[in-house]
Design a protein around this motif. Sequence first.
Motif, PDB file in Angstrom:
ATOM      1  N   VAL A 105      -7.103  -6.250  -6.031  1.00 12.68           N
ATOM      2  CA  VAL A 105      -6.965  -5.233  -7.065  1.00 12.68           C
ATOM      3  C   VAL A 105      -7.751  -3.982  -6.681  1.00 12.68           C
ATOM      4  O   VAL A 105      -7.203  -2.874  -6.614  1.00 12.68           O
ATOM      5  N   ASN A 106      -9.040  -4.135  -6.403  1.00 12.38           N
ATOM      6  CA  ASN A 106      -9.854  -2.968  -6.054  1.00 12.38           C
ATOM      7  C   ASN A 106      -9.391  -2.325  -4.755  1.00 12.38           C
ATOM      8  O   ASN A 106      -9.410  -1.101  -4.624  1.00 12.38           O
ATOM      9  N   GLY A 107      -8.984  -3.128  -3.792  1.00 12.32           N
ATOM     10  CA  GLY A 107      -8.488  -2.585  -2.529  1.00 12.32           C
ATOM     11  C   GLY A 107      -7.227  -1.763  -2.718  1.00 12.32           C
ATOM     12  O   GLY A 107      -7.049  -0.706  -2.100  1.00 12.32           O
ATOM     13  N   SER A 108      -6.343  -2.234  -3.592  1.00 12.32           N
ATOM     14  CA  SER A 108      -5.106  -1.498  -3.875  1.00 12.32           C
ATOM     15  C   SER A 108      -5.406  -0.179  -4.584  1.00 12.32           C
ATOM     16  O   SER A 108      -4.842   0.868  -4.234  1.00 12.32           O
ATOM     17  N   ILE A 109      -6.291  -0.236  -5.570  1.00 16.80           N
ATOM     18  CA  ILE A 109      -6.647   0.988  -6.296  1.00 16.80           C
ATOM     19  C   ILE A 109      -7.319   1.972  -5.349  1.00 16.80           C
ATOM     20  O   ILE A 109      -7.003   3.168  -5.353  1.00 16.80           O
ATOM     21  N   ALA A 110      -8.232   1.480  -4.498  1.00 19.06           N
ATOM     22  CA  ALA A 110      -8.920   2.354  -3.539  1.00 19.06           C
ATOM     23  C   ALA A 110      -7.913   2.984  -2.575  1.00 19.06           C
ATOM     24  O   ALA A 110      -8.015   4.178  -2.255  1.00 19.06           O
ATOM     25  N   ALA A 111      -6.939   2.198  -2.121  1.00 16.71           N
ATOM     26  CA  ALA A 111      -5.912   2.751  -1.233  1.00 16.71           C
ATOM     27  C   ALA A 111      -5.146   3.866  -1.942  1.00 16.71           C
ATOM     28  O   ALA A 111      -4.864   4.917  -1.348  1.00 16.71           O
ATOM     29  N   ALA A 112      -4.835   3.671  -3.226  1.00 24.23           N
ATOM     30  CA  ALA A 112      -4.137   4.707  -3.993  1.00 24.23           C
ATOM     31  C   ALA A 112      -5.013   5.948  -4.156  1.00 24.23           C
ATOM     32  O   ALA A 112      -4.525   7.076  -4.024  1.00 24.23           O
ATOM     33  N   VAL A 113      -6.294   5.748  -4.415  1.00 26.84           N
ATOM     34  CA  VAL A 113      -7.217   6.884  -4.570  1.00 26.84           C
ATOM     35  C   VAL A 113      -7.290   7.675  -3.259  1.00 26.84           C
ATOM     36  O   VAL A 113      -7.392   8.902  -3.274  1.00 26.84           O
ATOM     37  N   ARG A 114      -7.187   6.982  -2.126  1.00 26.73           N
ATOM     38  CA  ARG A 114      -7.219   7.669  -0.821  1.00 26.73           C
ATOM     39  C   ARG A 114      -5.889   8.340  -0.487  1.00 26.73           C
ATOM     40  O   ARG A 114      -5.781   9.033   0.523  1.00 26.73           O
ATOM     41  N   GLY A 115      -4.863   8.129  -1.295  1.00 26.80           N
ATOM     42  CA  GLY A 115      -3.575   8.764  -1.055  1.00 26.80           C
ATOM     43  C   GLY A 115      -2.593   7.908  -0.277  1.00 26.80           C
ATOM     44  O   GLY A 115      -1.541   8.395   0.138  1.00 26.80           O
ATOM     45  N   SER A 116      -2.885   6.632  -0.109  1.00 28.60           N
ATOM     46  CA  SER A 116      -1.950   5.740   0.587  1.00 28.60           C
ATOM     47  C   SER A 116      -0.765   5.436  -0.319  1.00 28.60           C
ATOM     48  O   SER A 116      -0.852   5.544  -1.543  1.00 28.60           O
ATOM     49  N   PHE A 117       0.329   5.017   0.302  1.00 28.55           N
ATOM     50  CA  PHE A 117       1.544   4.728  -0.454  1.00 28.55           C
ATOM     51  C   PHE A 117       2.325   3.623   0.229  1.00 28.55           C
ATOM     52  O   PHE A 117       2.415   3.569   1.455  1.00 28.55           O
ATOM     53  N   GLY A 118       2.889   2.731  -0.580  1.00 25.47           N
ATOM     54  CA  GLY A 118       3.791   1.702  -0.072  1.00 25.47           C
ATOM     55  C   GLY A 118       3.094   0.391   0.240  1.00 25.47           C
ATOM     56  O   GLY A 118       2.124   0.011  -0.408  1.00 25.47           O
ATOM     57  N   ASP A 119       3.578  -0.272   1.262  1.00 26.56           N
ATOM     58  CA  ASP A 119       3.075  -1.602   1.634  1.00 26.56           C
ATOM     59  C   ASP A 119       1.812  -1.448   2.485  1.00 26.56           C
ATOM     60  O   ASP A 119       1.843  -1.601   3.700  1.00 26.56           O
ATOM     61  N   VAL A 120       0.711  -1.146   1.833  1.00 26.74           N
ATOM     62  CA  VAL A 120      -0.569  -0.907   2.503  1.00 26.74           C
ATOM     63  C   VAL A 120      -1.323  -2.235   2.566  1.00 26.74           C
ATOM     64  O   VAL A 120      -1.807  -2.724   1.551  1.00 26.74           O
ATOM     65  N   GLN A 121      -1.398  -2.808   3.733  1.00 20.03           N
ATOM     66  CA  GLN A 121      -2.074  -4.094   3.927  1.00 20.03           C
ATOM     67  C   GLN A 121      -3.514  -3.833   4.376  1.00 20.03           C
ATOM     68  O   GLN A 121      -3.743  -3.229   5.411  1.00 20.03           O
ATOM     69  N   PHE A 122      -4.479  -4.272   3.576  1.00 22.45           N
ATOM     70  CA  PHE A 122      -5.886  -4.046   3.896  1.00 22.45           C
ATOM     71  C   PHE A 122      -6.670  -5.340   3.959  1.00 22.45           C
ATOM     72  O   PHE A 122      -7.870  -5.334   4.206  1.00 22.45           O
ATOM     73  N   THR A 123      -6.009  -6.478   3.722  1.00 23.85           N
ATOM     74  CA  THR A 123      -6.650  -7.778   3.808  1.00 23.85           C
ATOM     75  C   THR A 123      -5.609  -8.827   4.191  1.00 23.85           C
ATOM     76  O   THR A 123      -4.435  -8.711   3.819  1.00 23.85           O
ATOM     77  N   SER A 124      -6.052  -9.844   4.899  1.00 16.56           N
ATOM     78  CA  SER A 124      -5.138 -10.930   5.277  1.00 16.56           C
ATOM     79  C   SER A 124      -4.705 -11.737   4.051  1.00 16.56           C
ATOM     80  O   SER A 124      -3.725 -12.472   4.107  1.00 16.56           O
ATOM     81  N   ARG A 125      -5.380 -11.560   2.936  1.00 21.17           N
ATOM     82  CA  ARG A 125      -5.029 -12.282   1.706  1.00 21.17           C
ATOM     83  C   ARG A 125      -3.639 -11.900   1.196  1.00 21.17           C
ATOM     84  O   ARG A 125      -3.025 -12.664   0.459  1.00 21.17           O
ATOM     85  N   THR A 126      -3.146 -10.735   1.564  1.00 17.15           N
ATOM     86  CA  THR A 126      -1.828 -10.303   1.087  1.00 17.15           C
ATOM     87  C   THR A 126      -0.744 -10.477   2.145  1.00 17.15           C
ATOM     88  O   THR A 126       0.384 -10.033   1.941  1.00 17.15           O
ATOM     89  N   ARG A 127      -1.092 -11.110   3.250  1.00 15.32           N
ATOM     90  CA  ARG A 127      -0.107 -11.324   4.315  1.00 15.32           C
ATOM     91  C   ARG A 127       1.104 -12.072   3.758  1.00 15.32           C
ATOM     92  O   ARG A 127       0.968 -13.021   3.004  1.00 15.32           O
ATOM     93  N   GLY A 128       2.272 -11.603   4.074  1.00 17.83           N
ATOM     94  CA  GLY A 128       3.497 -12.245   3.610  1.00 17.83           C
ATOM     95  C   GLY A 128       4.000 -11.719   2.277  1.00 17.83           C
ATOM     96  O   GLY A 128       5.052 -12.120   1.810  1.00 17.83           O
ATOM     97  N   SER A 129       3.250 -10.838   1.650  1.00 19.25           N
ATOM     98  CA  SER A 129       3.727 -10.225   0.408  1.00 19.25           C
ATOM     99  C   SER A 129       3.841  -8.720   0.623  1.00 19.25           C
ATOM    100  O   SER A 129       3.170  -8.154   1.478  1.00 19.25           O
ATOM    101  N   GLU A 130       4.710  -8.114  -0.142  1.00 18.72           N
ATOM    102  CA  GLU A 130       4.896  -6.678  -0.015  1.00 18.72           C
ATOM    103  C   GLU A 130       4.181  -5.976  -1.163  1.00 18.72           C
ATOM    104  O   GLU A 130       4.479  -6.211  -2.333  1.00 18.72           O
ATOM    105  N   LEU A 131       3.229  -5.142  -0.813  1.00 21.86           N
ATOM    106  CA  LEU A 131       2.485  -4.382  -1.814  1.00 21.86           C
ATOM    107  C   LEU A 131       3.207  -3.074  -2.111  1.00 21.86           C
ATOM    108  O   LEU A 131       3.980  -2.591  -1.292  1.00 21.86           O
ATOM    109  N   PHE A 132       2.938  -2.513  -3.270  1.00 17.19           N
ATOM    110  CA  PHE A 132       3.483  -1.216  -3.621  1.00 17.19           C
ATOM    111  C   PHE A 132       2.346  -0.337  -4.141  1.00 17.19           C
ATOM    112  O   PHE A 132       2.213  -0.072  -5.329  1.00 17.19           O
ATOM    113  N   VAL A 133       1.498   0.087  -3.217  1.00 17.29           N
ATOM    114  CA  VAL A 133       0.407   0.999  -3.551  1.00 17.29           C
ATOM    115  C   VAL A 133       1.032   2.347  -3.878  1.00 17.29           C
ATOM    116  O   VAL A 133       1.913   2.831  -3.161  1.00 17.29           O
ATOM    117  N   ASN A 134       0.578   2.961  -4.991  1.00 14.67           N
ATOM    118  CA  ASN A 134       1.171   4.213  -5.422  1.00 14.67           C
ATOM    119  C   ASN A 134       0.171   5.003  -6.268  1.00 14.67           C
ATOM    120  O   ASN A 134      -0.818   4.444  -6.734  1.00 14.67           O
TER     121      ASN A 134
END
Length: 188
Positions: A105-134
């Motif tokens: 949760v915090n990693g996704s929010i931080a990625a959004a705050v940094r301006g990232s978008f889409g399937d931003v993988q920042f941990t192996s915990r989300t491997r195999g799932s598609e994120l939608f950072v926005n």
Amino acid sequence: MDGGTDILMRGDEAGLGTPEEDLTSVAALAALDDVPERLVVSVGSGVDAYHGVSHGLVLENIAALERAGAYLGAFSLPRATREGALFLDAVADAQEQTPDRPSIVNGSIAAAVRGSFGDVQFTSRTRGSELFVNPLMSLCFAFDLPGLAARCLYLDRIEDTHLMRQVHSRIAEFREELITRPARRIPH
């Protein structure tokens, strides 16, 4: 403060996310009548879709909270502000302290705050799932806690619980008694 939007679920939605901790906090604070100002802030819109939260229903619930006078507005957490920079520092520090289990949760929010978008993988915990950072993940929605608590359909059932498994069981029992509102897609 809730990371995600499952704290905004009434209980009759098709998916509730992971409400146990969120709603025990809401129930405890709703019972404190001598605290004059009680707020709920939700940040990370979209991050709990993985747990079945329909963000179309989130928006519907926010509209209902507005009609009830419990929606207080929204603000963003831009990285160029002191607050945004402090948030990013706090997330980085937390990830350093828990390298084997960083917060998705915090990693996704931080990625959004940094301006990232889409399937931003920042941990192996989300491997195999598609994120939608926005960018919506960096918005903070604020609510009056008593107003939010009044809309939760099962809050009275968890007030006398002591263990998280009791809370989980009571919510499950409540959900067996109703027909849930189907998930709503956001049409755009």
